[in-house]
Design an enzyme around this catalytic site. Structure first.
Site, PDB file in Angstrom:
ATOM      1  N   ASP A 185       0.823  -1.197   0.000  1.00  0.00           N
ATOM      2  CA  ASP A 185       0.000   0.000   0.000  1.00  0.00           C
ATOM      3  C   ASP A 185       0.866   1.260   0.000  1.00  0.00           C
ATOM      4  OD1 ASP A 185      -2.272  -1.498  -0.034  1.00  0.00           O
ATOM      5  OD2 ASP A 185      -2.873  -1.095   2.031  1.00  0.00           O
ATOM      6  N   ARG A 206       6.001  13.768  24.699  1.00  0.00           N
ATOM      7  CA  ARG A 206       5.739  15.195  24.721  1.00  0.00           C
ATOM      8  C   ARG A 206       4.378  15.413  24.098  1.00  0.00           C
ATOM      9  NH1 ARG A 206       9.074  17.435  28.262  1.00  0.00           N
ATOM     10  NH2 ARG A 206      11.154  16.582  27.984  1.00  0.00           N
ATOM     11  N   ASP A 265      -0.622  13.761  21.586  1.00  0.00           N
ATOM     12  CA  ASP A 265       0.614  13.423  20.878  1.00  0.00           C
ATOM     13  C   ASP A 265       0.562  13.906  19.437  1.00  0.00           C
ATOM     14  OD1 ASP A 265       1.525  12.001  23.066  1.00  0.00           O
ATOM     15  OD2 ASP A 265       2.003  10.198  21.919  1.00  0.00           O
ATOM     16  N   ALA A 306      -5.143   6.015  11.357  1.00  0.00           N
ATOM     17  CA  ALA A 306      -6.279   6.539  12.125  1.00  0.00           C
ATOM     18  C   ALA A 306      -6.973   5.420  12.910  1.00  0.00           C
ATOM     19  CB  ALA A 306      -7.270   7.231  11.184  1.00  0.00           C
ATOM     20  N   SER A 339      -5.595   2.709  14.203  1.00  0.00           N
ATOM     21  CA  SER A 339      -4.764   2.397  15.378  1.00  0.00           C
ATOM     22  C   SER A 339      -4.957   3.425  16.490  1.00  0.00           C
ATOM     23  CB  SER A 339      -3.278   2.398  14.997  1.00  0.00           C
ATOM     24  OG  SER A 339      -3.013   1.460  14.000  1.00  0.00           O
TER      25      SER A 339
END
Lengths: 289, 289, 289, 289
Positions: B70, B155, B174, B188, B190
């Site tokens: 992909d 962070r 994040d 997206a 995940s």
């Protein structure tokens, strides 16, 4: 416990702590206590203060007071835990999970704490190390979490997890968090991990953005030995980071070993401190939501 | 549509494509079709082939065949979409959402496709740009997603989201994903985003590890104009990345603007291709799970 | 431990257990062991067997063997735990987390277990009670979970949670799960709870479909006393259910009290039994997913 | 549009609406408008009012005003949508997503709306039906959602989902939600579904507590035909419910068919109404969280 020598560690290069630091120094001078200032406070106070390095501060202090946020406590904790020095946090900025003494009225809290009227909370920490070809290349403690993470965007990392020498699974994810109860309300919570009650003897293993849709957070005993074996990272650059503050790059085949540190960290809270009250305040839980 | 000139783009530096590439070249030669090889194939084929740059390939090809996964299709899509060239993907390795022609029997699929017997799937893409002080410093297309992400571990980044000029919210996370339906089954997913059916005219806005616990994925119309205003990044280094392949560092105050690209990408699938069947296979959905 | 008297409990009214039951009876007869059959087996075996009620079976057996699934073990556990009788589960149907002896070769496993060659797993259970106006109206044990749940669709319930007498929060949700480590891989997992390692001394508190978006699973010590105070239920009919098997309707003001049961349940597994292996099999974790 | 006849529907048996109803009646009388009261208002107003049944109210009104919460609007919507009557909601209690006119100053909002100064929001609804042995046994509209759900605690239901006649998957879960954008911020959100922008032409399919860990919310086109085929329910009693208000028991083999209703519902909002502002308020999104 008699608090004769007080160490002070502040948020580095943070002008916002200047006023509170000045007030605290005056307050402690007035109490005729010996004060040791960490190098982080250099340049933030006008008074003629004794500035020592962190190792000296840890060895000689009976109590360490931080001025800053939870990050300042994390930073302090890693350097003083071996010396069994208790820690109090004056909180600048947002309410902290750990630093809970308000800067505008720290005197009330410190009067009580210095008089021995406090709640003592023992928190366990983690020891992390990275092993490559049988050698330990990196080691660090952590109060919140040990995080393995890819540094470049939109890349996944393959890894295996073992608990007490037993294979748990292979996963592909952005990263993986090993969190103490203390750290369970920090980064691990953002990644879908559970809240572990502060006094629980348990460690949370939380995948970050797992590609494997059936991945779930796993909670193991506090004395479990956790190993993360770094798999093929492809074009990803992976890193292990303790408390978001100290990092080391890892490569295919590295073993990140995490286990409970023997020495506990002791936090002192003013009387009336409530774990659940802070949780409710920080997570915006209230009756009408 | 008559496919006279076939462009070939392969997974760069991927020895695994060599055999399939050789077979494909032989197959196309036998069909007496004109073949243009992308520079990515340089060094991967012995035959005396015409190698052109990507712009030339896009302009002159009637059909582009990719060999890879992909990622190879994502890479190809961004460079050929402006020329209205349809795309077919031969899949090496894991089954792909986009590349669905099997390498060991591509002839069956290509015989049909070249004869005009195919399923045509139009997918919309995104155009992203970064604006700083009124100037456009970066722009790129994306078939899957435009991701804003911190590059350093543990962070967070503060940012504001706007849709069609209207303030949606401020978040700390994040990162943030703007995904097409095509990208909704990639990164997206995940990060907790929903699956958008491939034909849906919608865009998913998905926070990555949101510190704000009440943050949720938001799905907006495909013609919405999405703006992400980068807030105070503290010590974090933030980046915007298109399809995980092309990146640009962003700073406080930058505006990342994302909207649907006018030109559609056309994927050709062999007859019998089923969106839900691929979804079931890729996500390991089956009756007994 | 000498296993002289074997109790057998089967999945009630389940014709699928008939064959395995017949084989097991023949096997045990051959071993010259005394066998007590639970009333659940009535009508499922032709042989002239001693059928006793559950209390008798629990008191007289040295070992209980279940034939069925995890539900049969849950049912057996609640009735035998007070008598310290260990439990072995022959699994009919899907692989179980608890019942792990295969029906087509139970002889191999039982030969070893009866000879004293087994892995002993102690699991703690919960005791739940419902208190209304100072009276205890309902009480039951649970090996998996104590669930408070609305019985009618699309209704929420208001409730307060307390841990060790301390207010945790108010929530609005479809329900609330108090799960042991054993139950953490059952209903609690479907509701977003973490997996608690089987040996962990902890209890998971998991909201079901929380209206409060910042609600998160909370893990507390196994010896915590958990209280759920039922709030205004509006038009909802709420119920507390233990292991999905025994239920009681609750109303506004009721206090559902849950704590660890003193007596442990002992499961015997054949040698080679692996907790993580079963977890991987049940959750479809594997390297290629 | 001229609003000559105003229908009023209130939260049934809700004493809390009495005052607002009295004020509204006085206000409308003063405006010399014809008022029709729904039977839900019977007994809640002293004045000599015209009370009609719902069908009459829907047919004769030019505008319907509800007093109550979102539930009252859902109830009204299902009965008036066929007659193209616009709806305004006066909100008693918590802020609503749909009912946004404050009760203590409805005059300001209604003055504008009656004068033609309003924002018009068209929302699509769903039509659900249950088919058994080729016969339609139940049918209902829904503005928020059509939910299939087990009525007894801790039981799962097996079902198959089809979209436009195509098999999507088999799942085991507590239930399944088919939600409009309007309903995406209601029950579907609690179950992990995404927020669909109010104007999006899409439907969200959201499993409730899926046993299948890889299940994810799926968003399809608004004109998709969704079928849920009820599988073996075991000991579970399953039900289909529209907007949490009208229900029907379903059994193994039943087909629940859901598709977009042709007629749209029209909501009128006072000028200044902002979708995102309500979203932020309802979900407690704010800069400091």
């Amino acid at each position: 416990m008699q608090f004769n020598t007080i160490g002070i560690i502040v948020k580095p290069e943070a002008v916002v702590v200047t006023d509170t630091l000045a007030h605290l120094l005056a307050y402690l001078k007035n109490k005729k206590l010996r004060v040791l200032l960490d190098e982080s406070a250099q340049g933030l106070c006008q008074q003629n203060q004794t500035i020592v390095n962190r190792a000296q501060l840890a060895k000689q202090s009976d109590l360490v007071i931080t001025i800053g946020g939870d990050g300042t406590i994390l930073n302090a904790a890693r350097s003083i835990a071996d010396e069994d020095v208790p820690l109090v946090g004056i909180n600048i900025g947002r309410l902290g999970f750990l630093a809970d003494v308000p800067p505008n009225d720290f005197e009330t809290a410190l009067d009580k704490i210095l008089a021995g009227d406090y709640l003592k909370a023992e928190r366990f920490m983690l020891s992390a190390s990275v092993q490559r070809d049988g050698k330990t290349l990196f080691s660090s403690d952590a109060l919140n979490d040990v995080v393995m993470h890819v540094r470049n965007v939109a890349r996944m990392i393959d890894f295996e997890t073992r608990v007490d020498g037993k294979h748990v699974n292979h996963q592909r994810a952005d990263g993986f968090i090993v969190a103490t109860p203390t750290g369970s309300t920090a980064y691990a919570l953002s990644s879908g991990g559970p809240i572990l009650h502060a006094g629980l003897q348990a460690i949370a293993l939380v995948p970050i953005c797992p590609h494997t849709l059936s991945s779930r957070p796993l909670v193991v005993k506090a004395d479990a030995v956790i190993e993360i074996i770094v798999g093929d990272t492809g074009q990803a650059i992976a890193q292990v980071t303790c408390d978001g503050q100290t990092s080391f790059d890892v490569i295919h085949g590295d073993v990140i070993k995490v286990q409970r540190k023997t020495k506990l960290l002791t936090l002192l809270h003013p009387p009336g401190h409530s774990y659940f009250e802070i949780l409710r305040a920080k997570l915006h839980w209230n009756k009408n939501s």
